[in-house]
Design a protein around this motif. Structure first.
Motif, PDB file in Angstrom:
ATOM      1  N   TYR A  43      99.659  45.353  27.115  1.00  0.00           N
ATOM      2  CA  TYR A  43      99.373  46.016  25.849  1.00  0.00           C
ATOM      3  C   TYR A  43      98.598  45.080  24.923  1.00  0.00           C
ATOM      4  O   TYR A  43      97.629  45.485  24.278  1.00  0.00           O
ATOM      5  N   ALA A  44      99.020  43.823  24.855  1.00  0.00           N
ATOM      6  CA  ALA A  44      98.332  42.837  24.016  1.00  0.00           C
ATOM      7  C   ALA A  44      96.919  42.600  24.534  1.00  0.00           C
ATOM      8  O   ALA A  44      95.964  42.511  23.759  1.00  0.00           O
ATOM      9  N   ARG A  45      96.778  42.521  25.842  1.00  0.00           N
ATOM     10  CA  ARG A  45      95.467  42.292  26.466  1.00  0.00           C
ATOM     11  C   ARG A  45      94.501  43.426  26.117  1.00  0.00           C
ATOM     12  O   ARG A  45      93.344  43.188  25.781  1.00  0.00           O
ATOM     13  N   GLU A  46      94.980  44.656  26.193  1.00  0.00           N
ATOM     14  CA  GLU A  46      94.150  45.814  25.868  1.00  0.00           C
ATOM     15  C   GLU A  46      93.759  45.814  24.384  1.00  0.00           C
ATOM     16  O   GLU A  46      92.612  46.101  24.038  1.00  0.00           O
ATOM     17  N   THR A  47      94.697  45.457  23.514  1.00  0.00           N
ATOM     18  CA  THR A  47      94.424  45.432  22.081  1.00  0.00           C
ATOM     19  C   THR A  47      93.386  44.364  21.746  1.00  0.00           C
ATOM     20  O   THR A  47      92.451  44.609  20.975  1.00  0.00           O
ATOM     21  N   VAL A  48      93.522  43.160  22.332  1.00  0.00           N
ATOM     22  CA  VAL A  48      92.547  42.086  22.112  1.00  0.00           C
ATOM     23  C   VAL A  48      91.165  42.550  22.568  1.00  0.00           C
ATOM     24  O   VAL A  48      90.183  42.409  21.845  1.00  0.00           O
ATOM     25  N   SER A  49      91.081  43.125  23.750  1.00  0.00           N
ATOM     26  CA  SER A  49      89.803  43.587  24.283  1.00  0.00           C
ATOM     27  C   SER A  49      89.160  44.619  23.359  1.00  0.00           C
ATOM     28  O   SER A  49      87.962  44.553  23.060  1.00  0.00           O
ATOM     29  N   ASP A  50      89.965  45.552  22.885  1.00  0.00           N
ATOM     30  CA  ASP A  50      89.459  46.601  21.996  1.00  0.00           C
ATOM     31  C   ASP A  50      88.961  46.017  20.674  1.00  0.00           C
ATOM     32  O   ASP A  50      87.878  46.376  20.197  1.00  0.00           O
ATOM     33  N   LEU A  51      89.717  45.120  20.082  1.00  0.00           N
ATOM     34  CA  LEU A  51      89.317  44.518  18.804  1.00  0.00           C
ATOM     35  C   LEU A  51      88.025  43.718  18.933  1.00  0.00           C
ATOM     36  O   LEU A  51      87.148  43.803  18.069  1.00  0.00           O
ATOM     37  N   VAL A  52      87.912  42.935  19.998  1.00  0.00           N
ATOM     38  CA  VAL A  52      86.723  42.114  20.197  1.00  0.00           C
ATOM     39  C   VAL A  52      85.485  42.999  20.373  1.00  0.00           C
ATOM     40  O   VAL A  52      84.430  42.749  19.782  1.00  0.00           O
TER      41      VAL A  52
END
Length: 147
Positions: free
Chosen positions: A106-115
């Motif tokens: 979940y954190a990985r997906e959120t980081v990817s989306d924000l970047v």
């Protein structure tokens, strides 16, 4: 005497905090982008009720181009877990390895989306070996206790 049933269950997974900064844009978008990425991970846990634990996985990704920060992205992915019927060392292991392992995607997906939303190329964080991190942490604690 009967053994207590062991229960490991996820009650809730949620994003607790998000921060994204790109202090050197738009100038940075006009230069050649050869980034240097550093990722910092931190796991915190606390007991919030009998057999109920709150775990926070904090992921901080910082990318620099030369000496300028391209972006800094911090995500706190949290979860509430029921851990019942485990001894103290098993509970410690579950909180330090299994819970963050459940939160990381979940954190990985959120980081990817924000970047990506910040205008930068997609960032996919590498898988993390939380078991190795846990064992390193336990060894460091043992060395501190011996000193």
């Amino acid at each position: 005497m009967s053994e207590q049933e062991q229960i490991f269950s996820i009650q809730k997974i949620y994003t607790k905090d998000i921060s994204f900064e790109s202090p050197n844009t738009p100038e940075l978008f006009t230069t050649q982008f050869q980034p240097k990425l550093s990722v910092d991970l931190n796991v915190e846990s606390q007991n919030i009720a009998e057999n109920v634990h709150h775990v926070i996985l904090r992921v901080t990704a910082t990318t620099k181009v030369d000496d300028k920060t391209a972006f800094l992205c911090e995500v706190e992915q949290a979860g509430i877990f029921t851990l019942q019927g485990f001894n103290e060392s098993e509970t410690s292991y579950l909180l330090g390895v299994q819970c963050p392992d459940a939160l990381f995607p979940y954190a990985r997906e959120t980081v990817s989306d924000l970047v990506t939303r910040g205008g930068f190329p997609q960032l996919l964080l590498e898988p993390v070996n939380f078991e190795a991190m846990y064992h390193e942490h336990m060894q460091a604690q043992q060395q501190q206790a011996q000193q």
